[in-house]
Design a protein around this motif. Structure first.
Motif, PDB file in Angstrom:
ATOM      1  N   ASP A  86       0.815  -1.220   0.000  1.00  0.00           N
ATOM      2  CA  ASP A  86       0.000   0.000   0.000  1.00  0.00           C
ATOM      3  C   ASP A  86       0.846   1.266   0.000  1.00  0.00           C
ATOM      4  O   ASP A  86       0.479   2.268  -0.626  1.00  0.00           O
ATOM      5  CB  ASP A  86      -0.946   0.000   1.200  1.00  0.00           C
ATOM      6  N   GLU A  87       1.957   1.250   0.721  1.00  0.00           N
ATOM      7  CA  GLU A  87       2.867   2.402   0.704  1.00  0.00           C
ATOM      8  C   GLU A  87       3.381   2.632  -0.718  1.00  0.00           C
ATOM      9  O   GLU A  87       3.406   3.773  -1.203  1.00  0.00           O
ATOM     10  CB  GLU A  87       4.057   2.150   1.626  1.00  0.00           C
ATOM     11  N   SER A  90       0.743   4.024  -3.067  1.00  0.00           N
ATOM     12  CA  SER A  90       0.554   5.474  -2.863  1.00  0.00           C
ATOM     13  C   SER A  90       1.670   6.282  -3.500  1.00  0.00           C
ATOM     14  O   SER A  90       1.434   7.332  -4.096  1.00  0.00           O
ATOM     15  CB  SER A  90       0.480   5.795  -1.362  1.00  0.00           C
ATOM     16  N   ALA A 140       0.114   7.978  -6.796  1.00  0.00           N
ATOM     17  CA  ALA A 140      -0.523   9.175  -6.233  1.00  0.00           C
ATOM     18  C   ALA A 140       0.486  10.273  -5.908  1.00  0.00           C
ATOM     19  O   ALA A 140       0.344  11.407  -6.349  1.00  0.00           O
ATOM     20  CB  ALA A 140      -1.319   8.805  -4.974  1.00  0.00           C
ATOM     21  N   SER A 141       1.543   9.961  -5.162  1.00  0.00           N
ATOM     22  CA  SER A 141       2.447  11.016  -4.671  1.00  0.00           C
ATOM     23  C   SER A 141       3.236  11.698  -5.784  1.00  0.00           C
ATOM     24  O   SER A 141       3.700  12.828  -5.608  1.00  0.00           O
ATOM     25  CB  SER A 141       3.415  10.445  -3.632  1.00  0.00           C
ATOM     26  N   ASN A 197      -8.236  13.751  -5.670  1.00  0.00           N
ATOM     27  CA  ASN A 197      -8.218  12.309  -5.953  1.00  0.00           C
ATOM     28  C   ASN A 197      -8.297  12.012  -7.454  1.00  0.00           C
ATOM     29  O   ASN A 197      -8.830  10.969  -7.853  1.00  0.00           O
ATOM     30  CB  ASN A 197      -9.346  11.573  -5.216  1.00  0.00           C
ATOM     31  N   ASN A 217      -6.709   4.161  -1.481  1.00  0.00           N
ATOM     32  CA  ASN A 217      -5.326   4.085  -1.022  1.00  0.00           C
ATOM     33  C   ASN A 217      -4.696   5.464  -0.887  1.00  0.00           C
ATOM     34  O   ASN A 217      -3.720   5.645  -0.155  1.00  0.00           O
ATOM     35  CB  ASN A 217      -4.529   3.227  -2.013  1.00  0.00           C
ATOM     36  N   ASN A 218      -5.242   6.454  -1.595  1.00  0.00           N
ATOM     37  CA  ASN A 218      -4.738   7.826  -1.520  1.00  0.00           C
ATOM     38  C   ASN A 218      -5.255   8.489  -0.247  1.00  0.00           C
ATOM     39  O   ASN A 218      -6.301   9.119  -0.232  1.00  0.00           O
ATOM     40  CB  ASN A 218      -5.182   8.626  -2.745  1.00  0.00           C
ATOM     41  N   HIS A 219      -4.512   8.313   0.844  1.00  0.00           N
ATOM     42  CA  HIS A 219      -4.808   9.026   2.084  1.00  0.00           C
ATOM     43  C   HIS A 219      -4.204  10.422   1.920  1.00  0.00           C
ATOM     44  O   HIS A 219      -2.996  10.606   2.049  1.00  0.00           O
ATOM     45  CB  HIS A 219      -4.202   8.308   3.286  1.00  0.00           C
ATOM     46  N   THR A 271      -0.293  11.303   1.551  1.00  0.00           N
ATOM     47  CA  THR A 271       0.285  11.375   0.204  1.00  0.00           C
ATOM     48  C   THR A 271       1.006  12.700  -0.017  1.00  0.00           C
ATOM     49  O   THR A 271       2.088  12.743  -0.615  1.00  0.00           O
ATOM     50  CB  THR A 271      -0.817  11.195  -0.858  1.00  0.00           C
ATOM     51  N   ARG A 330       1.372   5.467   5.765  1.00  0.00           N
ATOM     52  CA  ARG A 330      -0.067   5.359   5.584  1.00  0.00           C
ATOM     53  C   ARG A 330      -0.743   6.466   6.385  1.00  0.00           C
ATOM     54  O   ARG A 330      -0.144   7.030   7.310  1.00  0.00           O
ATOM     55  CB  ARG A 330      -0.605   3.989   6.032  1.00  0.00           C
TER      56      ARG A 330
END
Length: 496
Positions: free
Chosen positions: A51-52, A55, A59-60, A70, A78-80, A84, A150
């Motif tokens: 998951d890391e 992201s 996303a990052s 988003n 998964n994009n917290h 992120t 996370r």
């Protein structure tokens, strides 16, 4: 003589209280130092997880506005968002090492330690203050997330900030404290959308506090201006990312059976950390949960009916109300919107709230009659020591519970690099079990491994130079292959 004697007694009592406070402070500082050392060590050494990595890769690396709304490369829960953004910031400032990308969670751990200390200091019993702080901080499953990139760590830390300042607001109705509480609640929600239930519950409790104090809607409205402004800001920020998640059906993790079966049971299992498989121990913990909630409810109702509710009873009522409203709102969402019951890491924020309620329960016992005080003094240390022993049995610097299959990914990349240098081939095509894809591609990108082709999720079928697979899927590999290395921690193998 009598006046002199009474002054001496009061002086002795004050001195004893000061010594007790200093002792509890020292204990909490030592424990905080040890726990922080543990999470930092893990943040440095743990292989980056599924998951890391997801992201980071999907996303990052996108723009600020894409992350906030988003509209990332892969639209996913998964994009917290706040996590992120921190990953993006620290990647640009410090580079893409594991510790730099996880720095926000380490910082969240410091915040969590400080505010759990400040909240537990409000209990009457010194024993409850120390034990409560320890219990809130030695959950091995929670500690996992203070070492990972996370949003769970950030959300729970901000929730504790929000809770502390709301308690302070109840003590003295100062808008500054209320504003800080709700801003922290917004940050908690942006760290993990599961905290929307906390945010909504806090709004309801705030309105209830104002109503029972003033019983006038105009006064309520006047004193809610800051909260209304923050809620509107929250709606503006969260509307688009939430709309995306709903549109693409990304709220799909959790259970469909019920609050007890999905939420409570999963949290007990996660706390046990796969180290305890005894049904008896599970039942004992489940019984403790039920007894704590019911008994605390009875205590608070009696105090309300007798109008003897003082601090920290009001803190206990706040925590009890939050827990009940969060569980109720999740149930309502399930029946009205079909959303799943929160479970495992998505429900992790409930666990600290329960442990706070547990601490309040013992504080209420300690302030009762002799028999109740005896129960508190004799049983709380036993529970605390048992939890300490459990944590010691769970300590590790090799894996995180939810992603133990990624425990060896970093080492595998190193072993594969040695193979490449030994044989002298220019390019390697690696067949994998699908769930290894994000973490392998993370190391491929961040370590600039041009010699490794991008791995895909199709599975290990087909012809590849090497295979990195779970042992259970080795039969899917075509033909018989040479085992280069078996990784016990992740139950995986590197084949040639």
């Amino acid at each position: 003589m009598k006046i002199s004697f009474s002054i001496s007694i009061r002086h002795y009592q004050r001195s004893s209280q000061q010594v007790a406070k200093r002792f509890s402070l020292l204990i909490c500082i030592i424990i905080s130092g040890l726990l922080l050392t543990y999470t930092v060590t893990r943040a440095i050494h743990l292989s980056f997880t599924h998951d890391e990595s997801y992201s980071y890769l999907y996303a990052s690396l996108d723009s600020f506005m894409q992350i906030i709304s988003n509209r990332t490369t892969e639209i996913s829960a998964n994009n917290h968002i706040l996590n992120t953004l921190f990953m993006k910031l620290f990647d640009n400032v410090f580079g893409s090492s594991e510790i730099s990308l996880r720095l926000q969670s380490v910082m969240a751990h410091i915040v969590y330690l400080i505010f759990t200390f400040l909240i537990t200091r409000q209990f009457r019993s010194n024993l409850v203050q120390i034990s409560g702080f320890i219990i809130l901080n030695i959950n091995p499953y929670l500690l996992d997330f203070f070492s990972l990139a996370r949003g769970y760590a950030l959300s729970i830390a901000f929730m504790m900030v929000s809770l502390y300042y709301f308690i302070e607001y109840i003590k003295e109705e100062k808008n500054k404290r209320l504003t800080i509480s709700f801003i922290a609640a917004v940050l908690a929600t942006l760290s993990n959308f599961s905290l929307l239930n906390y945010f909504a519950s806090l709004i309801l409790i705030h309105q209830a506090v104002l109503y029972f104090k003033y019983r006038d809607m105009r006064t309520n409205l006047k004193k809610s201006k800051a909260v209304i402004a923050i809620v509107l800001l929250m709606v503006l920020i969260c509307y688009e990312p939430l709309r995306k998640l709903i549109k693409y059906g990304r709220f799909d993790f959790g259970g469909t059976t019920g609050i007890w079966s999905d939420t409570v049971t999963s949290e007990i299992n996660m706390f046990l950390y796969q180290r305890v498989n005894s049904p008896v121990i599970f039942k004992i913990i489940a019984a403790i949960v039920i007894i704590t909630v019911i008994s605390t409810g009875i205590i608070l109702i009696r105090k309300l009916s007798k109008k003897t509710l003082v601090f920290p009873d009001k803190t206990g009522l706040l925590i009890f109300s939050l827990l009940m409203l969060i569980l109720l709102s999740n149930t309502v969402q399930h029946y009205l919107l079909g959303s799943p019951y929160i479970a495992e890491r998505f429900a992790l924020f409930i666990t600290p709230l329960f442990f706070l309620l547990f601490a309040y329960f013992f504080d209420a016992l300690a302030s009762g009659g002799k028999a109740l005080r005896l129960i508190s003094i004799s049983s709380l240390p036993v529970v605390t020591l048992a939890m300490c022993y459990h944590l010691l049995s769970c300590l590790n610097t090799s894996y995180a519970l939810n992603w133990n299959y990624d425990a060896s990914t970093k080492q595998m990349i190193s072993d594969l690099k040695k193979e490449k240098e030994l044989i002298g081939i220019k390019k390697i095509d690696l067949g994998i079990t699908w769930w290894f894809e994000p973490s392998i591609n993370f190391y491929r990108v961040t370590n600039h491994l041009d010699w490794l082709n991008k791995v895909k999720r199709e599975g290990p079928k087909g012809e590849h130079d090497y295979y990195y697979i779970s042992i259970e899927e080795q039969s899917l590999v075509p033909k018989e292959r040479v085992i280069i290395k078996t990784y016990q921690g992740s139950a995986s193998r590197l084949l040639k």
